[in-house]
Enzyme design. Structure first.
Site, short mmCIF file in Angstrom:
data_model
loop_
_atom_site.label_atom_id
_atom_site.label_comp_id
_atom_site.label_asym_id
_atom_site.label_seq_id
_atom_site.Cartn_x
_atom_site.Cartn_y
_atom_site.Cartn_z
N TYR A 74 -1.27 -3.29 -6.92
CA TYR A 74 -1.09 -4.05 -5.68
C TYR A 74 -2.42 -4.20 -4.93
CZ TYR A 74 -0.19 -5.30 -0.95
OH TYR A 74 -0.27 -5.94 0.26
N ASP B 100 -8.99 -10.23 8.89
CA ASP B 100 -8.55 -8.85 8.61
C ASP B 100 -9.56 -7.76 8.98
OD1 ASP B 100 -6.46 -7.19 7.63
OD2 ASP B 100 -7.54 -6.89 5.76
N ARG C 164 0.85 -1.20 0.00
CA ARG C 164 0.00 0.00 0.00
C ARG C 164 0.88 1.24 0.00
NH1 ARG C 164 -1.70 0.45 4.54
NH2 ARG C 164 -1.13 -1.55 5.46
N LYS D 190 -9.55 -2.62 1.81
CA LYS D 190 -9.25 -1.50 2.70
C LYS D 190 -10.06 -0.26 2.31
CE LYS D 190 -6.64 -4.17 4.76
NZ LYS D 190 -5.63 -4.44 5.69
N SER E 49 -1.11 -4.26 9.97
CA SER E 49 -0.83 -5.20 8.88
C SER E 49 0.49 -5.92 9.13
CB SER E 49 -0.72 -4.43 7.56
OG SER E 49 -1.90 -3.71 7.33
N ARG F 251 2.15 -12.33 -0.84
CA ARG F 251 0.82 -12.67 -0.32
C ARG F 251 0.26 -13.92 -0.96
NH1 ARG F 251 -1.51 -9.00 3.66
NH2 ARG F 251 0.11 -7.43 3.85
N CYS G 84 1.27 -8.23 11.32
CA CYS G 84 1.64 -8.44 12.72
C CYS G 84 0.97 -9.70 13.28
CB CYS G 84 1.27 -7.24 13.57
SG CYS G 84 2.28 -5.79 13.23
N HIS H 294 -10.26 -2.99 11.71
CA HIS H 294 -9.17 -3.81 11.16
C HIS H 294 -8.94 -4.97 12.12
CE1 HIS H 294 -4.77 -3.71 9.45
NE2 HIS H 294 -5.55 -4.52 8.77
O1 SAT Z 1 -3.45 -3.54 2.38
S1 SAT Z 1 -3.61 -4.95 2.13
O2 SAT Z 1 -4.99 -5.28 2.19
O3 SAT Z 1 -3.05 -5.29 0.84
C1 SAT Z 1 -2.81 -5.85 3.32
C2 SAT Z 1 -2.68 -5.12 4.59
O4 SAT Z 1 -1.87 -4.19 4.63
O5 SAT Z 1 -3.35 -5.47 5.57
MN MN Z 2 -4.96 -5.74 7.03
#
Ligand code: SAT
Ligand code: MN
Length: 591
Positions: A210, A286, A72, A219, A261, A378, A263, A239
């Site tokens: 991406y 997520d 991101r 997101k 993210s 990923r 973690c 989140h």
């Molecule tokens: O932003 S993504 O959804 O690609 C992955 C993340 O940062 O949690």
């Molecule tokens: Mn995330």
């Protein structure tokens, strides 16, 4: 198929027609979400070399993004509200009219020579009163395949698309001239913009391919737009992972947990307990949308249908359920590849074979000491493939949440776990989160930054109002969940992690379970309630109790000072009740 045969939704027809006129694609593909559609698009990508089938994993592929388009880009992400104040001090603000002008010129003719895909999708179980509909228009076939896995996408969603929806326009930003051959990973690095208009609930994303920038359901919609909707309508878009926890004897409870993210949300969501008899079920890794139920409890749905998980570090030791989930029907992005048609990454649990293709698509040279897989590589996979997938995920009402964890990656200061004294103190714990940065966002890795509720990059409105909204939600809940801060990442003086993490995290969940059930023991500390020595089941684990839980007053005085100055950022929008919590903390620390 003609647009007016595909849908009768006039707003949708008009919007698609406008985008066709603006972007001038060579073709338009109206998505139905079928397996045949997936296969046909994958075949096209295989033919042009942008997707590579994996011989070792049925119906799975790997692909590479542009080397500078791997995460991101927060500096290119904007919240466009009429008043700058409403985006708040933690977001990049842009004037909506000027941004629309800029977008009009960026998107003009941007799909020349390409196919425009129109993707109807639903965030949340189709038909759930808490689900929301969206339509993404994109010129990236990669986005179509990923959206099919990550959301309820296609004909079923379209049937429900009779009224309003969240429009999202995405382009890689690289029109093709007549006769020009497409590059392997088109993007437009100099003109990346991910713009959100929370006042009209719309999204525009240009120049990046991406995931987090391009899969607009994730997101952009499910956090940035949804958080702003939630504030207006009285619910929360967070989140957070969602898991079900069942003890050897007793009732299942549900837990939601936020971590920044990369973690360990996916690892916690799919935990394999090291304690016999305990069971974890996965409902999401997520995002959680949470609302007040008629019984005064907080209920959560997972708006997504799949996982977009970080590959490096995932192994049979750290996350066997994830490893089993990704055995087939999976898309891998920016991982390394073996000669015999499989994938590899750092921390997969076994040494790389002699010959490896790096995430950049070239032979990997271990002596260069750069990772073979990108640290933010990923896997995209359907949640239903997870061995501990819970059908509760399809419950249209969601599941009642008994405990909320707010986590961070801190090598010092924060203890393994602490329970808040009450709701507002819990909101204060969430607001106080700082975490060391990871490769999930472009920029420097490993520096400490404030990341309240792990929402810093995802809150679609003023963060001070967001804190106030959390406080208010608690007032409206008759049975609010308990809130815990957790930190698996504390290190000892030797620099080693103090806590083994992964499957052993069940020991922390067990303590939380017992607290929720009104049994577990706890001792008072200045920063919250902590497990007493004998109330956390460490079995025969040899872990040092004291350094995991110690509250160093010097460190905490600095932490308080830092919070005092950080919270000033939010000015008059910072809730008094949290300022009160901070004063109380200061007093307890200085006592
Ligand atoms: O932003 S993504 O959804 O690609 C992955 C993340 O940062 O949690
Ligand atoms: Mn995330």
């Amino acid at each position: 198929m003609a647009l007016n045969q595909w849908t009768r939704n006039q707003k949708l027809i008009r919007w698609v027609e406008e985008q066709i006129a603006l972007c001038q694609p060579a073709k338009v593909h109206l998505c139905d979400g079928s397996a045949e559609e997936f296969d046909a698009i994958a075949a096209l990508m295989v033919a042009n070399g942008s997707l590579i089938p994996l011989k070792k994993r049925p119906h799975s592929f790997r692909c590479h993004t542009h080397p500078d388009d791997v995460a991101r880009v927060e500096e290119c992400t904007f919240i466009c509200t009429k008043n700058m104040e409403d985006a708040g001090p933690t977001n990049n603000w842009h004037d909506p009219q000027l941004m629309k002008k800029k977008l009009q010129s960026l998107f003009a003719n941007c799909m020349r020579g390409r196919t425009m895909y129109v993707i109807p999708y639903c965030m949340g179980p189709i038909g759930s009163p808490y689900a929301r509909l969206g339509v993404e228009i994109t010129d990236s076939p990669y986005v179509v395949l990923n959206m099919q896995i990550m959301t309820r996408m296609g004909a079923d969603a379209l049937k429900h698309l009779t009224g309003d929806f969240v429009p999202g326009l995405h382009s890689v930003g690289r029109p093709l001239n007549p006769g020009e051959k497409d590059g392997p990973w088109p993007c437009n690095l100099d003109h990346r913009v991910i713009a959100h208009f929370p006042e009209e609930s719309s999204i525009y994303s240009f120049g990046s391919g991406y995931g987090g920038n391009a899969l607009l359901g994730k997101k952009c919609f499910a956090l940035r737009i949804a958080s702003a909707l939630g504030q207006k309508e009285g619910w929360l878009a967070e989140h957070m992972l969602i898991l079900g926890l069942t003890p050897p004897e007793g009732q299942k409870i549900y837990i939601a947990a936020s971590f920044p993210s990369a973690c360990g949300k996916t690892n916690l969501a799919m935990l394999t307990p090291s304690l016999p008899g305990w069971r974890v079920e996965c409902l999401g890794d997520d995002i959680a949308w949470m609302h007040r139920g008629a019984d005064g409890r907080l209920y959560a749905i997972n708006p997504e249908a799949g996982f977009f998980g970080v590959a490096p570090g995932t192994s049979m030791r750290t996350n066997p359920n994830a490893m089993k989930t990704i055995g087939h029907h999976t898309i891998f992005t920016n991982v390394a590849a073996t000669e015999d048609g499989d994938v590899w990454w750092e921390g997969i649990g076994f040494s790389p074979p002699e010959k490896l293709i790096s995430w950049r698509g070239v032979p990997w040279n271990p002596s260069e000491e750069i990772p073979a897989a990108h640290p933010n590589s990923r896997f995209t996979v359907s949640a239903k493939q997870c061995p501990i997938y819970s059908s509760d995920m399809e419950n249209p009402q969601g599941v009642p949440i008994s405990a909320i964890l707010v986590g961070a990656r801190r090598h010092s200061v924060m203890p393994l776990v602490a329970e808040s004294f009450h709701w507002n103190h819990g909101v204060f714990l969430g607001a106080s989160i700082s975490s060391e940065t990871t490769a999930a966002s472009s920029g420097q890795v490993g520096y400490l930054r404030h990341d309240p509720f792990a929402m810093l990059p995802f809150c679609g409105y003023h963060m001070g109002d967001y804190f106030a909204h959390w406080v208010e939600m608690g007032q409206r809940l008759k049975h609010p969940p308990r809130i815990y801060s957790v930190n698996w990442f504390r290190r000892g003086v030797d620099g080693q992690f103090l806590w083994p993490g992964f499957g052993e995290n069940i020991r922390v969940l067990k303590w939380i379970y017992e607290r929720v059930a009104g049994r577990g023991g706890a001792v008072h500390s200045p920063i919250g309630l902590m497990p007493s020595f004998d109330s956390i089941d460490c079995g025969n684990l040899s872990v040092p109790f004291e350094p995991l839980f110690s509250v160093d007053r010097n460190e905490w005085q600095k932490e308080v000072q830092e919070l005092e100055s950080y919270f000033q950022l939010f000015g008059s929008r910072f809730p008094d009740s949290l300022a009160h919590e901070l004063r109380q903390l200061k007093q307890r620390i200085c006592e």
